[in-house]
Write an enzyme that holds these catalytic residues in place. Structure first.
Site, PDB file in Angstrom:
ATOM      1  NE  ARG A  80     -42.163 -27.472  33.933  1.00 18.38           N
ATOM      2  CZ  ARG A  80     -43.184 -26.850  33.344  1.00 18.38           C
ATOM      3  NH1 ARG A  80     -43.008 -25.637  32.843  1.00 18.38           N
ATOM      4  NH2 ARG A  80     -44.356 -27.416  33.256  1.00 18.38           N
ATOM      5  CE  LYS A 183     -46.700 -27.681  36.417  1.00 17.99           C
ATOM      6  NZ  LYS A 183     -47.432 -26.455  36.747  1.00 17.99           N
ATOM      7  CD  GLU A 219     -44.959 -17.938  37.293  1.00 19.44           C
ATOM      8  OE1 GLU A 219     -45.188 -18.412  36.162  1.00 19.44           O
ATOM      9  OE2 GLU A 219     -44.415 -18.603  38.186  1.00 19.44           O
TER      10      GLU A 219
HETATM   11  N1  PLP Z   1     -46.325 -20.729  35.675  1.00 14.67           N
HETATM   12  C1  PLP Z   1     -46.890 -21.512  36.599  1.00 14.67           C
HETATM   13  C2  PLP Z   1     -46.808 -21.117  38.010  1.00 14.67           C
HETATM   14  C3  PLP Z   1     -47.544 -22.706  36.214  1.00 14.67           C
HETATM   15  O1  PLP Z   1     -48.122 -23.485  37.113  1.00 14.67           O
HETATM   16  C4  PLP Z   1     -47.597 -23.043  34.854  1.00 14.67           C
HETATM   17  C5  PLP Z   1     -48.232 -24.289  34.432  1.00 14.67           C
HETATM   18  O2  PLP Z   1     -47.604 -25.270  34.197  1.00 14.67           O
HETATM   19  C6  PLP Z   1     -46.984 -22.190  33.933  1.00 14.67           C
HETATM   20  C7  PLP Z   1     -46.367 -21.038  34.374  1.00 14.67           C
HETATM   21  C8  PLP Z   1     -46.974 -22.535  32.483  1.00 14.67           C
HETATM   22  O3  PLP Z   1     -46.032 -23.527  32.209  1.00 14.67           O
HETATM   23  P1  PLP Z   1     -46.234 -24.522  31.020  1.00 14.67           P
HETATM   24  O4  PLP Z   1     -46.378 -23.675  29.801  1.00 14.67           O
HETATM   25  O5  PLP Z   1     -44.993 -25.332  30.982  1.00 14.67           O
HETATM   26  O6  PLP Z   1     -47.434 -25.318  31.301  1.00 14.67           O
HETATM   27  C1  COI Z   2     -50.532 -26.368  33.865  1.00 20.01           C
HETATM   28  O1  COI Z   2     -50.735 -25.440  33.089  1.00 20.01           O
HETATM   29  O2  COI Z   2     -50.275 -27.511  33.469  1.00 20.01           O
HETATM   30  C2  COI Z   2     -50.545 -26.167  35.286  1.00 20.01           C
HETATM   31  O3  COI Z   2     -49.964 -26.945  35.959  1.00 20.01           O
HETATM   32  C3  COI Z   2     -51.284 -25.025  35.816  1.00 20.01           C
HETATM   33  C4  COI Z   2     -52.265 -25.318  36.892  1.00 20.01           C
HETATM   34  C5  COI Z   2     -53.370 -26.243  36.510  1.00 20.01           C
HETATM   35  C6  COI Z   2     -51.645 -25.614  38.190  1.00 20.01           C
END
Ligand code: PLP
Ligand code: COI
Length: 339
Positions: A80, A183, A219
């Site tokens: 990612r 991200k 989201e």
């Molecule tokens: N959506 C956003 C905007 C986020 O910052 C995160 C955190 O990483 C997620 C979703 C969840 O993603 P993940 O499950 O890969 O941590």
């Molecule tokens: C995560 O879940 O790892 C995120 O990056 C979310 C937040 C702390 C920005």
């Protein structure tokens, strides 16, 4: 290292002993370096500072009952971050280098991985940014990749407890053809005002709607959405949300538990049909939702009357954590044991 109250950790910065760094210059990555300083010296015209040329990742390491440390889906985070480099024209961090840096950061800070019983975990934060100078809007020619770690507790207050969220149409986080799927820091800067407003009103966070039509759930600022009804797991498919690795994992687990998984547009009104709903992410894990208030229309969608998470949220949460902590076999190859 001072005495840490592992069971009462929130989600706040704490200095660990070491961070890992690597510099990209003259078209190539250098060697991984170990630093004990949490500061860095950088160019005043670095593209990260002016034009937001940066991306970050978030993943976790867990100490099991057996004392072993397990890192969850590290390769997915590496991939990612490469995707974020495509979206911001940054140098790509090779997957092997990403993994080596993460492993090194965890190993060198091993005593910051919380004990099994505490329910806390080690949060791993890789960050990549343009460190070289530009004053025209152009990509940098030098980049810095850093991995640091910190022990954390729950992201949303209360951990695995239901909390309220809100929908407000006056804020957008990302555009349909914009950066929401990457991200990158700018998305989080764009979510601060709405996030603060939601906190002031007593909510955990805001759920953004799709920016074009304001019809579908996207989201929240740090987690994906899912809803549960009639044995079905429903989660938004949208070009302006982050592809959550937690959500991807939950979709697999839900299917294995016999649920149907639907990834599609989720109209706001459909919220009234869900028996349960949750926010999911690395930091959020599963944060079950008590209710979502549609602020503009004065409607409340209620998912829990007694403040408790629903049975499917509960089952998914325990299943995910069992794999992460090593209490159940890792049949999907999601876990890397730190040797
Ligand atoms: N959506 C956003 C905007 C986020 O910052 C995160 C955190 O990483 C997620 C979703 C969840 O993603 P993940 O499950 O890969 O941590
Ligand atoms: C995560 O879940 O790892 C995120 O990056 C979310 C937040 C702390 C920005």
């Amino acid at each position: 290292m001072e005495n840490i109250d592992w069971s009462n950790l929130g989600f706040g910065y704490m200095k660990a002993d070491y961070n890992i760094r690597c510099k990209f210059s003259n078209g190539a990555w250098g060697e991984l370096e170990v630093h004990d300083n949490e500061y860095l010296s950088m160019h005043i015209s670095a593209t990260a500072l002016h034009y937001g040329q940066e991306s970050f990742e978030g993943l976790k390491a867990f100490r099991g009952k057996d004392g072993k440390i397990r890192i969850f889906r590290m390769k997915d985070n590496a991939l990612r971050m490469q995707d974020s480099s495509v979206g911001t024209l940054m140098a790509k961090v090779p997957v092997e280098m990403f993994e080596e840096a993460v492993l090194k950061a965890v190993k060198l800070n091993e005593h910051y991985v919380p004990p099994y019983e505490s329910g806390a975990s080690l949060y791993i934060r890789p960050v990549l940014f343009g460190s070289g100078p530009q004053i025209g809007v152009r990509p940098a020619t030098e980049y810095m990749f850093i991995v640091f770690v910190l022990p954390v507790g729950p992201y949303f207050k209360g951990g695995f407890q239901t909390t309220p969220f809100v929908i407000m149409r006056e804020y957008d986080r990302s555009a349909p053809l914009g950066m929401g799927k990457y991200k990158v820091g700018g998305n989080y800067a764009a979510s601060l005002v709405a996030g603060q407003r939601s906190h002031e009103l007593g909510y955990s966070n805001i759920f953004y709607l799709d920016a074009r039509e304001k019809k579908y759930i996207d989201e929240c600022g740090a987690a994906n959405f899912f809803g549960i009804k009639s044995n079905t797991y429903v989660t938004p498919k949208s070009s302006s949300i982050l592809p959550s690795i937690t959500n991807k994992s939950l979709m697999v687990l839900a299917e294995e538990m016999g649920l149907t998984v639907e990834r599609r547009d989720v109209p706001v009104e459909e919220l009234s049909t869900f028996d349960e709903a949750g926010a999911c992410g690395t930091a959020a894990v599963i944060s079950p939702i008590e209710r979502i208030d549609d602020y503009d229309k004065n409607i409340s969608y209620i998912f829990s009357k007694d403040g408790k998470p629903g049975p499917i949220c509960e089952k998914l949460y325990h299943k995910l954590q069992a794999i992460q902590y090593g209490n159940e076999p890792d049949t999907h190859g999601w876990v890397t044991i730190v040797e």
